[in-house]
Design an enzyme around this catalytic site. Structure first.
Site, PDB file in Angstrom:
ATOM      1  N   ASP A  67       0.812  -1.217   0.000  1.00 52.43           N
ATOM      2  CA  ASP A  67       0.000   0.000   0.000  1.00 52.43           C
ATOM      3  C   ASP A  67       0.843   1.264   0.000  1.00 52.43           C
ATOM      4  O   ASP A  67       2.062   1.223   0.184  1.00 52.43           O
ATOM      5  CB  ASP A  67      -0.961   0.003   1.209  1.00 52.43           C
ATOM      6  CG  ASP A  67      -0.274  -0.427   2.511  1.00 52.43           C
ATOM      7  OD1 ASP A  67       0.974  -0.330   2.593  1.00 52.43           O
ATOM      8  OD2 ASP A  67      -0.974  -0.839   3.445  1.00 52.43           O
ATOM      9  N   ASP A 136      -7.423  -2.149  14.057  1.00 53.94           N
ATOM     10  CA  ASP A 136      -8.792  -2.413  13.580  1.00 53.94           C
ATOM     11  C   ASP A 136      -8.864  -3.715  12.775  1.00 53.94           C
ATOM     12  O   ASP A 136      -9.883  -4.015  12.172  1.00 53.94           O
ATOM     13  CB  ASP A 136      -9.316  -1.231  12.748  1.00 53.94           C
ATOM     14  CG  ASP A 136      -8.519  -1.010  11.464  1.00 53.94           C
ATOM     15  OD1 ASP A 136      -7.568  -1.778  11.196  1.00 53.94           O
ATOM     16  OD2 ASP A 136      -8.842  -0.069  10.713  1.00 53.94           O
ATOM     17  N   HIS A 138      -6.998  -4.494  10.149  1.00 52.22           N
ATOM     18  CA  HIS A 138      -6.726  -4.404   8.710  1.00 52.22           C
ATOM     19  C   HIS A 138      -5.448  -5.127   8.317  1.00 52.22           C
ATOM     20  O   HIS A 138      -4.507  -5.239   9.112  1.00 52.22           O
ATOM     21  CB  HIS A 138      -6.713  -2.945   8.217  1.00 52.22           C
ATOM     22  CG  HIS A 138      -5.564  -2.109   8.680  1.00 52.22           C
ATOM     23  ND1 HIS A 138      -5.638  -0.747   8.822  1.00 52.22           N
ATOM     24  CD2 HIS A 138      -4.285  -2.430   9.028  1.00 52.22           C
ATOM     25  CE1 HIS A 138      -4.475  -0.272   9.224  1.00 52.22           C
ATOM     26  NE2 HIS A 138      -3.635  -1.274   9.363  1.00 52.22           N
ATOM     27  N   GLU A 143      -9.591  -1.748   5.356  1.00 52.16           N
ATOM     28  CA  GLU A 143     -10.264  -1.360   6.588  1.00 52.16           C
ATOM     29  C   GLU A 143     -11.537  -2.191   6.800  1.00 52.16           C
ATOM     30  O   GLU A 143     -11.987  -2.879   5.871  1.00 52.16           O
ATOM     31  CB  GLU A 143     -10.590   0.136   6.522  1.00 52.16           C
ATOM     32  CG  GLU A 143      -9.360   1.033   6.351  1.00 52.16           C
ATOM     33  CD  GLU A 143      -8.447   1.079   7.583  1.00 52.16           C
ATOM     34  OE1 GLU A 143      -8.274   0.048   8.260  1.00 52.16           O
ATOM     35  OE2 GLU A 143      -7.877   2.143   7.861  1.00 52.16           O
TER      36      GLU A 143
HETATM   37  P1  PGA Z   1       2.424  -1.199  12.607  1.00 56.59           P
HETATM   38  O1  PGA Z   1       1.253  -1.168  11.526  1.00 56.59           O
HETATM   39  O2  PGA Z   1       3.372  -2.257  12.149  1.00 56.59           O
HETATM   40  O3  PGA Z   1       3.027   0.178  12.545  1.00 56.59           O
HETATM   41  O4  PGA Z   1       1.780  -1.513  13.916  1.00 56.59           O
HETATM   42  C1  PGA Z   1       0.700  -2.372  11.125  1.00 56.59           C
HETATM   43  C2  PGA Z   1      -0.419  -2.130  10.142  1.00 56.59           C
HETATM   44  O5  PGA Z   1      -1.117  -1.104  10.265  1.00 56.59           O
HETATM   45  O6  PGA Z   1      -0.630  -2.976   9.262  1.00 56.59           O
END
Ligand code: PGA
Length: 263
Positions: A67, A136, A138, A143
């Site tokens: 992404d 959340d 994701h 999302e």
């Molecule tokens: P993080 O993000 O590794 O910074 O916790 C993970 C994600 O949002 O997929």
């Protein structure tokens, strides 16, 4: 789904890097799907060490990142293009021609998403997809509510994601509201999936996505439908799982099964 519980962030990073390194050694022209965020930084550092000290060869790999924020040019320090260069690509012998990171600063996003999916197909599909998980639930920026059939597209970010990612920006209002992300369907087509998670703040969602029902409200639950998914956790992220004894037993005894089937 195989669940590997490690003692801390260092061990989680070491084990996930070793799993990725094994796949690269097995298939030199592997197609990797890569993730950004805090979680994989230690894994990438360990991969860099294996490259420098043990000669792990990245020259034939192809990679596709999950992404990118819409609106950030690739050289922006908060862009995922920049993150990947800083945390991995500048330190290993990848061929820049084979590195794909979604572009968020584009005139025709729809056309770009279509093109990105076509490049994944042209490369033969993703062999190993590395994932983190958001609070959340994701994967990528899929999302809550994202269809399990979704492909690369533009997605509006959820409130928790914006709050979590605000730490990288000088102000919460600076966090982009949209991202280009591979879809859940794109991710599920990977031949293997490796999800890594650490820290107490991930404990609730980790328990829900591994042991709860499959739902598009927690897109990581799609991994329950994957042919081959491995989850590597530190103790804190694993602390709310109910079946840890079973996962640990399998981890310690899987050589018995492998021996029996002669692998
Ligand atoms: P993080 O993000 O590794 O910074 O916790 C993970 C994600 O949002 O997929």
């Amino acid at each position: 789904m195989e669940v590997i519980i490690t003692s801390d962030y260092e061990e989680m990073s070491r084990i996930s890097a070793e799993l990725i390194a094994q796949e690269i050694r097995y298939k030199h022209d592997i197609v990797l799907g890569l993730a950004t965020g805090d979680t994989p930084v230690g894994t990438y550092q360990e991969l860099i060490r294996i490259h420098k000290e043990e000669g792990l060869d990245f020259s034939k790999i192809t990679s596709f990142n999950l992404d990118e924020y819409v609106g950030l040019p690739p050289l922006h320090p908060n862009s995922y293009n920049y993150f990947m260069k800083e945390n991995l690509f500048n330190h290993v012998n990848v061929n820049p021609a084979n590195i794909y990171v979604p572009q968020g600063h584009i005139e025709d996003p729809e056309h770009f998403c279509f093109w990105y999916e076509a490049q994944i197909q042209k490369a033969g599909g993703i062999d190993l997809q590395v994932l983190g998980i958001g609070r959340d639930g994701h994967i990528g920026f899929n999302e809550p509510g994202s269809s399990f059939a979704s492909r690369t597209r533009i997605k509006a970010l959820y409130k928790e994601t914006i709050e979590d990612n605000a730490r990288f920006f000088s102000h919460q209002d600076d966090v982009p509201r949209f991202a280009v992300t591979m879809g859940v369907g794109t991710i599920l087509e990977a031949r293997k999936i490796l999800l890594i998670a650490n820290g107490e703040k991930k404990a609730d969602i980790v328990a829900e996505f591994i042991e709860g029902p499959v739902t598009s409200q927690i897109t990581a639950t799609a991994l329950q439908l994957s042919k081959s998914a491995t989850v590597v956790l530190d103790q804190e992220a694993a602390s709310k799982l109910k079946r840890t004894e079973y996962y640990n037993w399998v981890r310690d005894n899987k050589h018995l099964v492998q021996k029996k089937v002669g692998r």
